[in-house]
Design a protein around this motif. Structure first.
Motif, PDB file in Angstrom:
ATOM      1  N   GLN A  24       0.383  -1.535  -0.192  1.00 27.61           N
ATOM      2  CA  GLN A  24      -0.299  -0.297  -0.033  1.00 27.61           C
ATOM      3  C   GLN A  24       0.922   1.384   0.278  1.00 27.61           C
ATOM      4  OE1 GLN A  24      -2.862  -0.677   3.902  1.00 27.61           O
ATOM      5  NE2 GLN A  24      -4.202  -1.074   2.196  1.00 27.61           N
ATOM      6  N   LEU A  25       1.736   0.999   0.707  1.00 34.26           N
ATOM      7  CA  LEU A  25       3.079   2.871   0.682  1.00 34.26           C
ATOM      8  C   LEU A  25       3.767   2.804  -0.702  1.00 34.26           C
ATOM      9  CD1 LEU A  25       4.843   1.568   4.319  1.00 34.26           C
ATOM     10  CD2 LEU A  25       3.162   3.372   3.741  1.00 34.26           C
ATOM     11  N   ASN A  26       3.719   2.073  -1.449  1.00 32.09           N
ATOM     12  CA  ASN A  26       3.794   1.456  -2.870  1.00 32.09           C
ATOM     13  C   ASN A  26       3.011   2.404  -3.948  1.00 32.09           C
ATOM     14  OD1 ASN A  26       7.598   1.488  -2.466  1.00 32.09           O
ATOM     15  ND2 ASN A  26       6.869  -0.563  -2.191  1.00 32.09           N
ATOM     16  N   GLN A  27       1.785   2.091  -3.818  1.00 33.85           N
ATOM     17  CA  GLN A  27       0.776   2.761  -4.762  1.00 33.85           C
ATOM     18  C   GLN A  27       0.683   4.199  -4.524  1.00 33.85           C
ATOM     19  OE1 GLN A  27      -0.624   0.120  -6.115  1.00 33.85           O
ATOM     20  NE2 GLN A  27       1.595  -1.038  -4.865  1.00 33.85           N
ATOM     21  N   PRO A  28       0.719   4.884  -5.913  1.00 35.15           N
ATOM     22  CA  PRO A  28       0.253   5.755  -6.026  1.00 35.15           C
ATOM     23  C   PRO A  28      -1.086   6.368  -5.267  1.00 35.15           C
ATOM     24  CG  PRO A  28      -0.039   4.568  -8.149  1.00 35.15           C
ATOM     25  CD  PRO A  28       0.613   3.353  -6.694  1.00 35.15           C
ATOM     26  N   ILE A  29      -0.468   8.035  -5.131  1.00 34.22           N
ATOM     27  CA  ILE A  29      -1.622   8.419  -4.196  1.00 34.22           C
ATOM     28  C   ILE A  29      -2.828   8.679  -5.593  1.00 34.22           C
ATOM     29  CG2 ILE A  29      -2.650  10.659  -2.865  1.00 34.22           C
ATOM     30  CD1 ILE A  29      -0.090   9.588  -0.901  1.00 34.22           C
ATOM     31  N   VAL A  30      -3.692   8.554  -4.912  1.00 33.63           N
ATOM     32  CA  VAL A  30      -4.741   9.160  -6.258  1.00 33.63           C
ATOM     33  C   VAL A  30      -5.813  10.150  -5.529  1.00 33.63           C
ATOM     34  CG1 VAL A  30      -6.459   8.264  -8.204  1.00 33.63           C
ATOM     35  CG2 VAL A  30      -4.651   7.273  -8.070  1.00 33.63           C
ATOM     36  N   TYR A  31      -6.144  11.297  -6.189  1.00 34.51           N
ATOM     37  CA  TYR A  31      -7.032  12.100  -5.579  1.00 34.51           C
ATOM     38  C   TYR A  31      -7.849  13.209  -6.688  1.00 34.51           C
ATOM     39  CZ  TYR A  31      -2.777  13.581  -2.639  1.00 34.51           C
ATOM     40  OH  TYR A  31      -1.512  13.050  -2.048  1.00 34.51           O
ATOM     41  N   ALA A  32      -8.170  12.072  -7.681  1.00 38.29           N
ATOM     42  CA  ALA A  32      -8.904  12.197  -8.834  1.00 38.29           C
ATOM     43  C   ALA A  32     -10.474  12.448  -8.466  1.00 38.29           C
ATOM     44  CB  ALA A  32      -9.206  11.256 -10.024  1.00 38.29           C
ATOM     45  N   ARG A  33     -11.313  13.139  -8.737  1.00 38.76           N
ATOM     46  CA  ARG A  33     -13.056  13.283  -7.866  1.00 38.76           C
ATOM     47  C   ARG A  33     -13.251  13.061  -8.301  1.00 38.76           C
ATOM     48  NH1 ARG A  33     -12.504  18.248 -10.643  1.00 38.76           N
ATOM     49  NH2 ARG A  33     -11.040  19.595  -9.715  1.00 38.76           N
ATOM     50  N   GLU A  34     -13.192  11.760  -9.963  1.00 40.81           N
ATOM     51  CA  GLU A  34     -13.536  10.359 -11.302  1.00 40.81           C
ATOM     52  C   GLU A  34     -12.148   9.768 -11.758  1.00 40.81           C
ATOM     53  OE1 GLU A  34     -16.328  10.324 -14.607  1.00 40.81           O
ATOM     54  OE2 GLU A  34     -15.815  12.250 -14.186  1.00 40.81           O
ATOM     55  N   ILE A  35     -12.607   8.506 -11.188  1.00 37.20           N
ATOM     56  CA  ILE A  35     -11.654   7.523 -12.024  1.00 37.20           C
ATOM     57  C   ILE A  35     -12.040   7.781 -13.313  1.00 37.20           C
ATOM     58  CG2 ILE A  35     -10.417   5.781 -12.169  1.00 37.20           C
ATOM     59  CD1 ILE A  35      -9.436   7.147  -9.729  1.00 37.20           C
ATOM     60  N   PRO A  36     -11.356   8.446 -14.236  1.00 30.84           N
ATOM     61  CA  PRO A  36     -12.659   8.064 -15.562  1.00 30.84           C
ATOM     62  C   PRO A  36     -12.138   6.853 -16.356  1.00 30.84           C
ATOM     63  CG  PRO A  36     -10.579   8.872 -16.477  1.00 30.84           C
ATOM     64  CD  PRO A  36     -10.799   8.686 -14.446  1.00 30.84           C
ATOM     65  N   THR A  37     -13.283   6.530 -17.036  1.00 28.64           N
ATOM     66  CA  THR A  37     -12.547   5.061 -18.174  1.00 28.64           C
ATOM     67  C   THR A  37     -11.461   5.103 -19.036  1.00 28.64           C
ATOM     68  OG1 THR A  37     -14.021   5.180 -19.347  1.00 28.64           O
ATOM     69  CG2 THR A  37     -14.649   3.987 -17.096  1.00 28.64           C
ATOM     70  N   LYS A  38     -11.393   4.085 -19.740  1.00 21.95           N
ATOM     71  CA  LYS A  38      -9.989   4.196 -20.279  1.00 21.95           C
ATOM     72  C   LYS A  38     -10.798   4.985 -21.358  1.00 21.95           C
ATOM     73  CE  LYS A  38      -6.894   1.169 -18.602  1.00 21.95           C
ATOM     74  NZ  LYS A  38      -6.140   0.380 -19.571  1.00 21.95           N
ATOM     75  N   GLU A  39     -11.730   4.731 -22.178  1.00 17.78           N
ATOM     76  CA  GLU A  39     -12.582   4.519 -23.705  1.00 17.78           C
ATOM     77  C   GLU A  39     -13.021   6.504 -23.011  1.00 17.78           C
ATOM     78  OE1 GLU A  39     -13.624   2.579 -21.420  1.00 17.78           O
ATOM     79  OE2 GLU A  39     -12.889   0.615 -22.830  1.00 17.78           O
ATOM     80  N   LYS A  40     -13.388   6.654 -21.542  1.00 18.57           N
ATOM     81  CA  LYS A  40     -13.702   8.447 -21.876  1.00 18.57           C
ATOM     82  C   LYS A  40     -12.555   9.478 -22.370  1.00 18.57           C
ATOM     83  CE  LYS A  40     -16.630   9.867 -18.389  1.00 18.57           C
ATOM     84  NZ  LYS A  40     -17.223  10.011 -17.583  1.00 18.57           N
ATOM     85  N   VAL A  41     -11.680   9.025 -21.212  1.00 25.26           N
ATOM     86  CA  VAL A  41     -10.151   9.369 -21.873  1.00 25.26           C
ATOM     87  C   VAL A  41      -9.713  10.128 -22.515  1.00 25.26           C
ATOM     88  CG1 VAL A  41      -7.555   9.545 -21.248  1.00 25.26           C
ATOM     89  CG2 VAL A  41      -9.275   8.524 -19.443  1.00 25.26           C
ATOM     90  N   MET A  42      -9.900   8.533 -23.831  1.00 24.91           N
ATOM     91  CA  MET A  42      -9.716   8.627 -24.481  1.00 24.91           C
ATOM     92  C   MET A  42     -10.536   9.353 -25.940  1.00 24.91           C
ATOM     93  SD  MET A  42      -8.715   4.573 -26.351  1.00 24.91           S
ATOM     94  CE  MET A  42      -9.704   4.291 -25.088  1.00 24.91           C
ATOM     95  N   GLN A  43     -12.237   9.421 -25.529  1.00 24.93           N
ATOM     96  CA  GLN A  43     -12.435  10.185 -25.958  1.00 24.93           C
ATOM     97  C   GLN A  43     -12.508  11.241 -26.096  1.00 24.93           C
ATOM     98  OE1 GLN A  43     -16.657   9.963 -24.817  1.00 24.93           O
ATOM     99  NE2 GLN A  43     -18.110  10.879 -26.545  1.00 24.93           N
TER     100      GLN A  43
END
Length: 124
Positions: free
Chosen positions: A12-31
């Motif tokens: 857990q300590l080695n995982q990135p900290i994610v602050y995203a309000r929304e974790i977007p889908t790959k499809e949404k990011v690509m769009q």
């Protein structure tokens, strides 16, 4: 004695900290990338986003030469030392902000702003 609990805590300590309000889908990011970037480079920018973060709003795992963690954030791993006009929190929390920042960086620097991914994927 090294236990499974200790191993889980280290993981857990080695995982990135994610602050995203929304974790977007790959499809949404690509769009969104296709919407923001001109059609002449949209597929290249999708390749770069996949290479940089696998479309995840994370902080870079890379280390600087002095051993400190690189200050690159979000879908396109915008480096705030090189681009102090962008805010870490927004780069992490808003994938739209990150993509728009990437567009501005691309307009100034082209694909060379993501030199390693561009070379690795033969985009330059």
């Amino acid at each position: 004695m090294f236990t499974a609990l200790m191993a889980a805590m280290i993981w857990q300590l080695n995982q990135p900290i994610v602050y995203a309000r929304e974790i977007p889908t790959k499809e949404k990011v690509m769009q969104t990338i296709r919407y923001v970037f001109p059609s002449s480079v949209e597929e290249k920018m999708i390749i770069i986003a996949r290479c940089e973060s696998d479309f995840q709003p994370i902080q870079s795992y890379a280390l600087n030469k002095d051993g400190t963690q690189e200050k690159s954030f979000g879908i396109f791993q915008i480096n705030i030392d090189a681009h102090p006009e962008y805010k870490k929190e927004e780069l992490l929390s808003s994938y739209e902000y990150n993509i728009k920042a990437a567009y501005e960086v691309w307009m100034k620097e082209g694909l060379k702003a993501w030199l390693d991914c561009s070379k690795d994927n033969k985009l330059l």
